[in-house]
Design an enzyme around this catalytic site. Structure first.
Site, PDB file in Angstrom:
ATOM      1  N   ASP A 100       0.849  -1.187   0.000  1.00 29.82           N
ATOM      2  CA  ASP A 100       0.000   0.000   0.000  1.00 29.82           C
ATOM      3  C   ASP A 100       0.886   1.239   0.000  1.00 29.82           C
ATOM      4  O   ASP A 100       1.613   1.489   0.958  1.00 29.82           O
ATOM      5  CB  ASP A 100      -0.871  -0.068   1.264  1.00 29.82           C
ATOM      6  CG  ASP A 100      -1.743   1.155   1.445  1.00 29.82           C
ATOM      7  OD1 ASP A 100      -1.684   2.089   0.619  1.00 29.82           O
ATOM      8  OD2 ASP A 100      -2.494   1.171   2.445  1.00 29.82           O
ATOM      9  N   ASN A 103      -7.112  11.923 -11.487  1.00 29.56           N
ATOM     10  CA  ASN A 103      -7.834  12.266 -12.726  1.00 29.56           C
ATOM     11  C   ASN A 103      -7.713  13.775 -12.938  1.00 29.56           C
ATOM     12  O   ASN A 103      -7.216  14.494 -12.073  1.00 29.56           O
ATOM     13  CB  ASN A 103      -9.288  11.806 -12.657  1.00 29.56           C
ATOM     14  CG  ASN A 103     -10.026  12.432 -11.490  1.00 29.56           C
ATOM     15  OD1 ASN A 103     -10.151  13.644 -11.402  1.00 29.56           O
ATOM     16  ND2 ASN A 103     -10.497  11.592 -10.571  1.00 29.56           N
ATOM     17  N   ASP A 124      -6.108   6.713  -5.628  1.00 35.21           N
ATOM     18  CA  ASP A 124      -6.496   8.103  -5.358  1.00 35.21           C
ATOM     19  C   ASP A 124      -7.355   8.168  -4.088  1.00 35.21           C
ATOM     20  O   ASP A 124      -7.079   8.968  -3.175  1.00 35.21           O
ATOM     21  CB  ASP A 124      -7.267   8.627  -6.582  1.00 35.21           C
ATOM     22  CG  ASP A 124      -7.403  10.139  -6.622  1.00 35.21           C
ATOM     23  OD1 ASP A 124      -6.855  10.816  -5.734  1.00 35.21           O
ATOM     24  OD2 ASP A 124      -8.063  10.637  -7.552  1.00 35.21           O
ATOM     25  N   SER A 135      -2.444   4.245 -14.327  1.00 33.82           N
ATOM     26  CA  SER A 135      -3.322   3.849 -15.447  1.00 33.82           C
ATOM     27  C   SER A 135      -3.640   2.357 -15.502  1.00 33.82           C
ATOM     28  O   SER A 135      -4.397   1.928 -16.376  1.00 33.82           O
ATOM     29  CB  SER A 135      -2.763   4.285 -16.818  1.00 33.82           C
ATOM     30  OG  SER A 135      -2.944   5.670 -17.022  1.00 33.82           O
TER      31      SER A 135
HETATM   32  N1  AR6 Z   1      -1.296   1.426  -3.077  1.00 34.79           N
HETATM   33  C1  AR6 Z   1      -0.710   1.081  -4.242  1.00 34.79           C
HETATM   34  N2  AR6 Z   1      -1.409   0.783  -5.354  1.00 34.79           N
HETATM   35  C2  AR6 Z   1      -2.770   0.809  -5.275  1.00 34.79           C
HETATM   36  C3  AR6 Z   1      -3.460   1.159  -4.094  1.00 34.79           C
HETATM   37  C4  AR6 Z   1      -2.668   1.480  -2.959  1.00 34.79           C
HETATM   38  N3  AR6 Z   1      -3.215   1.830  -1.782  1.00 34.79           N
HETATM   39  N4  AR6 Z   1      -4.794   1.095  -4.348  1.00 34.79           N
HETATM   40  C5  AR6 Z   1      -4.942   0.699  -5.637  1.00 34.79           C
HETATM   41  N5  AR6 Z   1      -3.720   0.519  -6.198  1.00 34.79           N
HETATM   42  P1  AR6 Z   1      -6.248   3.077 -10.163  1.00 34.79           P
HETATM   43  P2  AR6 Z   1      -5.810   4.480 -12.731  1.00 34.79           P
HETATM   44  C6  AR6 Z   1      -3.357   0.115  -7.572  1.00 34.79           C
HETATM   45  O1  AR6 Z   1      -7.554   2.572 -10.641  1.00 34.79           O
HETATM   46  O2  AR6 Z   1      -5.969   3.230 -13.493  1.00 34.79           O
HETATM   47  C7  AR6 Z   1      -9.281   6.906  -9.713  1.00 34.79           C
HETATM   48  O3  AR6 Z   1     -10.644   6.926  -9.483  1.00 34.79           O
HETATM   49  C8  AR6 Z   1      -4.392  -0.568  -8.426  1.00 34.79           C
HETATM   50  O4  AR6 Z   1      -4.479  -1.943  -8.084  1.00 34.79           O
HETATM   51  O5  AR6 Z   1      -6.141   3.606  -8.780  1.00 34.79           O
HETATM   52  O6  AR6 Z   1      -4.694   5.413 -13.086  1.00 34.79           O
HETATM   53  C9  AR6 Z   1      -8.736   8.273 -10.129  1.00 34.79           C
HETATM   54  O7  AR6 Z   1      -9.408   9.321  -9.500  1.00 34.79           O
HETATM   55  C10 AR6 Z   1      -3.794  -0.370  -9.825  1.00 34.79           C
HETATM   56  O8  AR6 Z   1      -2.786  -1.356 -10.053  1.00 34.79           O
HETATM   57  O9  AR6 Z   1      -5.685   4.284 -11.151  1.00 34.79           O
HETATM   58  C11 AR6 Z   1      -8.948   8.267 -11.608  1.00 34.79           C
HETATM   59  O10 AR6 Z   1     -10.263   8.654 -11.932  1.00 34.79           O
HETATM   60  C12 AR6 Z   1      -3.094   0.986  -9.711  1.00 34.79           C
HETATM   61  O11 AR6 Z   1      -3.027   1.279  -8.316  1.00 34.79           O
HETATM   62  C13 AR6 Z   1      -8.734   6.830 -11.994  1.00 34.79           C
HETATM   63  O12 AR6 Z   1      -9.010   6.067 -10.832  1.00 34.79           O
HETATM   64  C14 AR6 Z   1      -3.805   2.111 -10.421  1.00 34.79           C
HETATM   65  O13 AR6 Z   1      -5.203   1.900 -10.386  1.00 34.79           O
HETATM   66  C15 AR6 Z   1      -7.288   6.576 -12.392  1.00 34.79           C
HETATM   67  O14 AR6 Z   1      -7.178   5.255 -12.879  1.00 34.79           O
END
Ligand code: AR6
Length: 177
Positions: free
Chosen positions: A17, A31, A41, A124
């Site tokens: 995390d 975003n 996020d 992403s």
């Molecule tokens: N620590 C590390 N990685 C994490 C954590 C954490 N605590 N939580 C999730 N991940 P995403 P995106 C991973 O969807 O694709 C949001 O709503 C997750 O498993 O968070 O860039 C924003 O506001 C994945 O591998 O980001 C945007 O609207 C990675 O982080 C949108 O999502 C990224 O997943 C951005 O989408």
């Protein structure tokens, strides 16, 4: 945990995390509104508290491929760098350049702020649907190139949320120049 020497610096991979990382800056997969969301996020805003949203409100959003920096509130890190990755639409709509730009701009901001240690999530690779192997190659190549010319950044960590994504980043770091 993986460790890769790059010039005078090091890249480390861990599963976990990102909100718990004791580094100078953690990068958020944000975003364009910069006003919060799900995934990493949501976790960052929950762990850091309201000071982050308060700072974000003053920034007028952020373009895709760019990044902006705020306090990290209550987290162990000093700063959050909010980077906006591309939504994946098949890969022919500029997504690779925009993803590369996220890593590049985040590292430039970290450098300008005097950060020596920076942690990235898999930008992403969640809701935005970027194929993980491709995203990992872009992340690895961009960070390696930056560290070769900026040894002031001593350590970059990729903090990956599950074993499959961790394995792809490990592979990309082994195979990328
Ligand atoms: N620590 C590390 N990685 C994490 C954590 C954490 N605590 N939580 C999730 N991940 P995403 P995106 C991973 O969807 O694709 C949001 O709503 C997750 O498993 O968070 O860039 C924003 O506001 C994945 O591998 O980001 C945007 O609207 C990675 O982080 C949108 O999502 C990224 O997943 C951005 O989408």
């Amino acid at each position: 945990m993986g460790k890769y020497a790059v010039g005078q610096s090091v890249i480390v991979t861990t599963e976990g995390d990102i909100t718990r990382e004791s580094v100078d800056a953690i990068v958020n997969a944000a975003n364009t509104s910069l006003l919060g969301g799900g995934g990493v996020d949501g976790a960052i805003h929950r762990a850091g508290g309201p000071a982050i949203l308060e700072a974000c409100r003053k920034l007028n959003g952020c373009a895709t491929g760019d990044a902006k920096i705020t306090t990290a509130g209550n987290m162990p890190a000093k700063y959050v760098i909010h980077a906006v990755g591309p939504i994946y639409h098949g890969g022919n709509q500029g997504e690779p350049d925009m993803l590369e730009s996220c890593f590049q701009r985040s590292l430039e901001l970290a450098l300008a702020q005097g950060c020596k240690t920076v942690a990235f999530p898999a930008i992403s690779c969640g809701v935005y649907g970027y194929p993980v192997a491709e995203a990992a190659r872009i992340a690895a190549a961009t960070v390696k190139r930056f560290l070769m010319s900026h040894p002031e950044i001593e350590e970059v960590r990729f903090v990956l949320f599950n074993t499959a994504i961790y394995a792809e980043f490990e592979k990309a770091l082994r195979e990328t120049e």
